[in-house]
Design a protein around this motif. Structure first.
Motif, PDB file in Angstrom:
ATOM      1  N   GLY A  42       0.773  -1.220   0.024  1.00  0.00           N
ATOM      2  CA  GLY A  42      -0.093  -0.075  -0.030  1.00  0.00           C
ATOM      3  C   GLY A  42       1.208   1.594  -0.216  1.00  0.00           C
ATOM      4  O   GLY A  42       2.158   1.606  -0.404  1.00  0.00           O
ATOM      5  N   LEU A  43       0.163   2.319   0.435  1.00  0.00           N
ATOM      6  CA  LEU A  43       1.006   4.263   0.459  1.00  0.00           C
ATOM      7  C   LEU A  43       1.392   3.893   1.722  1.00  0.00           C
ATOM      8  O   LEU A  43       1.232   3.112   3.211  1.00  0.00           O
ATOM      9  CB  LEU A  43      -0.829   4.446   0.517  1.00  0.00           C
ATOM     10  CG  LEU A  43       0.228   4.796  -1.481  1.00  0.00           C
ATOM     11  CD1 LEU A  43      -1.279   4.285  -1.705  1.00  0.00           C
ATOM     12  CD2 LEU A  43      -0.572   6.800  -0.738  1.00  0.00           C
ATOM     13  N   GLU A  59       6.243   7.439   8.684  1.00  0.00           N
ATOM     14  CA  GLU A  59       6.557   5.732   8.537  1.00  0.00           C
ATOM     15  C   GLU A  59       7.800   5.555   8.064  1.00  0.00           C
ATOM     16  O   GLU A  59       8.147   4.380   8.500  1.00  0.00           O
ATOM     17  CB  GLU A  59       5.157   4.870   8.318  1.00  0.00           C
ATOM     18  CG  GLU A  59       5.541   3.715   8.806  1.00  0.00           C
ATOM     19  CD  GLU A  59       4.102   3.053   7.819  1.00  0.00           C
ATOM     20  OE1 GLU A  59       3.548   3.529   7.520  1.00  0.00           O
ATOM     21  OE2 GLU A  59       4.450   1.653   7.640  1.00  0.00           O
ATOM     22  N   ASN A 100      -8.302  17.527   6.099  1.00  0.00           N
ATOM     23  CA  ASN A 100      -7.591  16.134   5.087  1.00  0.00           C
ATOM     24  C   ASN A 100      -7.545  15.373   4.331  1.00  0.00           C
ATOM     25  O   ASN A 100      -6.428  14.780   4.358  1.00  0.00           O
ATOM     26  CB  ASN A 100      -6.112  15.080   6.537  1.00  0.00           C
ATOM     27  CG  ASN A 100      -4.939  15.181   6.346  1.00  0.00           C
ATOM     28  OD1 ASN A 100      -4.882  15.732   5.914  1.00  0.00           O
ATOM     29  ND2 ASN A 100      -4.884  14.189   7.750  1.00  0.00           N
TER      30      ASN A 100
ATOM     31  N   SER B   1       2.949   0.943  10.448  1.00  0.00           N
ATOM     32  CA  SER B   1       1.967  -0.314  10.836  1.00  0.00           C
ATOM     33  C   SER B   1       0.654  -0.068   9.977  1.00  0.00           C
ATOM     34  O   SER B   1       0.534   1.238  10.056  1.00  0.00           O
ATOM     35  CB  SER B   1       1.930  -0.828  12.334  1.00  0.00           C
ATOM     36  OG  SER B   1       1.494  -0.141  12.316  1.00  0.00           O
ATOM     37  N   GLN B   2       0.185  -1.000   8.811  1.00  0.00           N
ATOM     38  CA  GLN B   2      -1.437  -0.158   8.622  1.00  0.00           C
ATOM     39  C   GLN B   2      -2.044  -0.459   9.335  1.00  0.00           C
ATOM     40  O   GLN B   2      -3.007  -1.524  10.426  1.00  0.00           O
ATOM     41  CB  GLN B   2      -1.321  -1.041   7.447  1.00  0.00           C
ATOM     42  CG  GLN B   2      -0.393  -1.965   6.521  1.00  0.00           C
ATOM     43  CD  GLN B   2      -0.100  -0.883   5.776  1.00  0.00           C
ATOM     44  OE1 GLN B   2       0.585  -0.464   5.617  1.00  0.00           O
ATOM     45  NE2 GLN B   2      -1.257  -0.295   4.895  1.00  0.00           N
ATOM     46  N   GLN B  33     -11.833   7.790   5.125  1.00  0.00           N
ATOM     47  CA  GLN B  33     -11.672   8.105   3.818  1.00  0.00           C
ATOM     48  C   GLN B  33     -11.736   7.146   3.282  1.00  0.00           C
ATOM     49  O   GLN B  33     -10.785   6.570   2.850  1.00  0.00           O
ATOM     50  CB  GLN B  33     -10.378   9.501   3.581  1.00  0.00           C
ATOM     51  CG  GLN B  33     -10.944  10.747   4.562  1.00  0.00           C
ATOM     52  CD  GLN B  33      -9.422  11.968   4.614  1.00  0.00           C
ATOM     53  OE1 GLN B  33      -9.188  12.275   3.415  1.00  0.00           O
ATOM     54  NE2 GLN B  33      -9.130  12.605   5.481  1.00  0.00           N
ATOM     55  N   TYR B  35     -10.043   6.723  -0.895  1.00  0.00           N
ATOM     56  CA  TYR B  35      -9.731   7.642  -1.917  1.00  0.00           C
ATOM     57  C   TYR B  35      -9.826   5.765  -3.173  1.00  0.00           C
ATOM     58  O   TYR B  35      -9.621   4.417  -3.140  1.00  0.00           O
ATOM     59  CB  TYR B  35      -8.367   7.785  -2.104  1.00  0.00           C
ATOM     60  CG  TYR B  35      -8.223   8.413  -1.306  1.00  0.00           C
ATOM     61  CD1 TYR B  35      -8.352   8.118   0.190  1.00  0.00           C
ATOM     62  CD2 TYR B  35      -8.034   9.953  -1.638  1.00  0.00           C
ATOM     63  CE1 TYR B  35      -7.700   9.548   1.131  1.00  0.00           C
ATOM     64  CE2 TYR B  35      -7.431  10.655  -0.268  1.00  0.00           C
ATOM     65  CZ  TYR B  35      -7.534  10.845   0.453  1.00  0.00           C
ATOM     66  OH  TYR B  35      -7.029  12.001   1.074  1.00  0.00           O
ATOM     67  N   PHE B  88      -8.677   2.380  -1.770  1.00  0.00           N
ATOM     68  CA  PHE B  88      -8.268   2.220  -0.330  1.00  0.00           C
ATOM     69  C   PHE B  88      -8.933   3.629   1.059  1.00  0.00           C
ATOM     70  O   PHE B  88      -9.591   4.526   0.627  1.00  0.00           O
ATOM     71  CB  PHE B  88      -6.612   2.949  -1.102  1.00  0.00           C
ATOM     72  CG  PHE B  88      -6.132   3.084  -1.625  1.00  0.00           C
ATOM     73  CD1 PHE B  88      -6.005   2.721  -3.036  1.00  0.00           C
ATOM     74  CD2 PHE B  88      -4.616   1.986  -1.053  1.00  0.00           C
ATOM     75  CE1 PHE B  88      -4.887   2.151  -4.223  1.00  0.00           C
ATOM     76  CE2 PHE B  88      -3.324   1.221  -1.540  1.00  0.00           C
ATOM     77  CZ  PHE B  88      -3.949   1.296  -3.743  1.00  0.00           C
ATOM     78  N   LEU B  99      -2.699  10.886   7.577  1.00  0.00           N
ATOM     79  CA  LEU B  99      -2.901   9.067   7.063  1.00  0.00           C
ATOM     80  C   LEU B  99      -2.514   8.295   7.270  1.00  0.00           C
ATOM     81  O   LEU B  99      -2.057   8.089   7.251  1.00  0.00           O
ATOM     82  CB  LEU B  99      -4.158   9.724   5.873  1.00  0.00           C
ATOM     83  CG  LEU B  99      -5.257  11.034   5.842  1.00  0.00           C
ATOM     84  CD1 LEU B  99      -5.178  10.989   4.233  1.00  0.00           C
ATOM     85  CD2 LEU B  99      -6.406  10.540   6.457  1.00  0.00           C
ATOM     86  N   PHE B 101      -3.646   4.456   5.267  1.00  0.00           N
ATOM     87  CA  PHE B 101      -4.260   4.094   4.008  1.00  0.00           C
ATOM     88  C   PHE B 101      -3.323   2.380   4.138  1.00  0.00           C
ATOM     89  O   PHE B 101      -3.144   1.796   4.572  1.00  0.00           O
ATOM     90  CB  PHE B 101      -3.029   4.423   3.062  1.00  0.00           C
ATOM     91  CG  PHE B 101      -3.741   6.119   2.305  1.00  0.00           C
ATOM     92  CD1 PHE B 101      -2.694   6.805   2.701  1.00  0.00           C
ATOM     93  CD2 PHE B 101      -4.138   6.127   1.347  1.00  0.00           C
ATOM     94  CE1 PHE B 101      -3.044   8.221   2.368  1.00  0.00           C
ATOM     95  CE2 PHE B 101      -4.809   7.944   1.050  1.00  0.00           C
ATOM     96  CZ  PHE B 101      -4.123   8.444   1.312  1.00  0.00           C
ATOM     97  N   GLY B 102      -5.021   2.393   3.955  1.00  0.00           N
ATOM     98  CA  GLY B 102      -4.841   0.593   3.492  1.00  0.00           C
ATOM     99  C   GLY B 102      -4.223  -0.249   2.749  1.00  0.00           C
ATOM    100  O   GLY B 102      -3.897   0.739   1.997  1.00  0.00           O
ATOM    101  N   LYS B 103      -4.255  -1.396   1.980  1.00  0.00           N
ATOM    102  CA  LYS B 103      -3.404  -2.136   1.166  1.00  0.00           C
ATOM    103  C   LYS B 103      -4.266  -1.956  -0.033  1.00  0.00           C
ATOM    104  O   LYS B 103      -3.744  -1.987  -1.221  1.00  0.00           O
ATOM    105  CB  LYS B 103      -2.806  -3.357   1.297  1.00  0.00           C
ATOM    106  CG  LYS B 103      -2.517  -3.518   2.267  1.00  0.00           C
ATOM    107  CD  LYS B 103      -1.115  -4.675   2.796  1.00  0.00           C
ATOM    108  CE  LYS B 103      -0.306  -4.477   3.786  1.00  0.00           C
ATOM    109  NZ  LYS B 103      -0.479  -5.910   4.138  1.00  0.00           N
TER     110      LYS B 103
END
Lengths: 113, 111
Positions: A42-43, A59, A100, B1-2, B33, B35, B88, B99, B101-103
């Protein structure tokens, strides 16, 4: 057209070389961010800046540095690139007073050999 | 970590069907949110739901949030081939956090 631009679009780089990814926004957003996107992960946030003159670590900041001399520009520098920095890099910005919500650039695809 | 984890990882449906994607997270949030990312492009903000909201609509999008279960869902109704993209979720835990983000869920809408 208002938005975020990133340069270059893609780059192949030899390990050990220095590289700066450029990011410019014309929306006068206070906050800006750099992410890397890797398959399966992911991001992930690298660095961020809440306002011109300030920066913070995300991170995965190791091996990267940023500066924020003005509102519009937020360059990301790899001092000595390594193959693990092969990724797609996205710059984003967020307006002051928002919840945000982030606006993303088109990305830079970087390959370090 | 996610912080956020989307489910399923991939979803394939026919045009006209509804698509539902889920997101679970671990800690309390200010907002969540969603995306969209088309292949080879940057992410585009779709919708935001605050922690004190339970449901929100935007066009063909419907988002729900259950803070007791720490989960959210994104429903796309009457899907179109152009909805093919990765989706996402991203959580905002407050002013000192950024923020997360998930995968993502890869949605394929077949014509």
């Amino acid at each position: 057209i208002a938005g975020i631009t990133q340069a270059p679009t893609s780059q192949i780089l030899a390990a050990g070389r220095r590289m700066t990814l450029r990011c410019t926004q014309d929306m006068r957003h206070n906050a800006m961010y750099w992410y890397r996107q890797d398959l399966g992960l992911g991001l992930r946030l690298i660095h961020y800046s809440n306002t011109a003159g300030t920066t913070g670590k995300g991170e995965v900041p190791d091996g990267y540095s940023v500066s924020r001399a003005n509102t519009d520009d937020f360059p990301l520098t790899l001092a000595s690139a390594v193959p693990s920095q092969t990724s797609v890099y996205f710059c984003a910005s967020s307006p002051e007073g928002s919840y945000n919500e982030q606006f993303f650039g088109p990305g830079t695809r970087l390959t370090v050999l | 970590s996610q912080q956020g984890e989307e489910d399923p990882q991939a979803l394939s449906i026919q045009e006209g069907e509804n698509a539902t994607m889920n997101c679970s997270y671990k800690t309390s949030i200010n907002n969540l949110q969603w995306y969209r990312q088309n292949s080879g492009r940057g992410l585009v903000h779709l919708i935001l739901i605050r922690s004190n909201e339970r449901e929100k609509h935007s066009g063909r999008l419907r988002v729900t949030l259950d803070t007791s279960k720490k989960s959210s869902s994104l429903l796309i109704t009457a899907s179109r081939a152009a909805d093919t993209a990765s989706y996402f979720c991203a959580t905002d835990r407050g002013s000192n956090y950024k923020l997360t983000f998930g995968k993502g869920t890869l949605l394929t809408v077949n014509p």
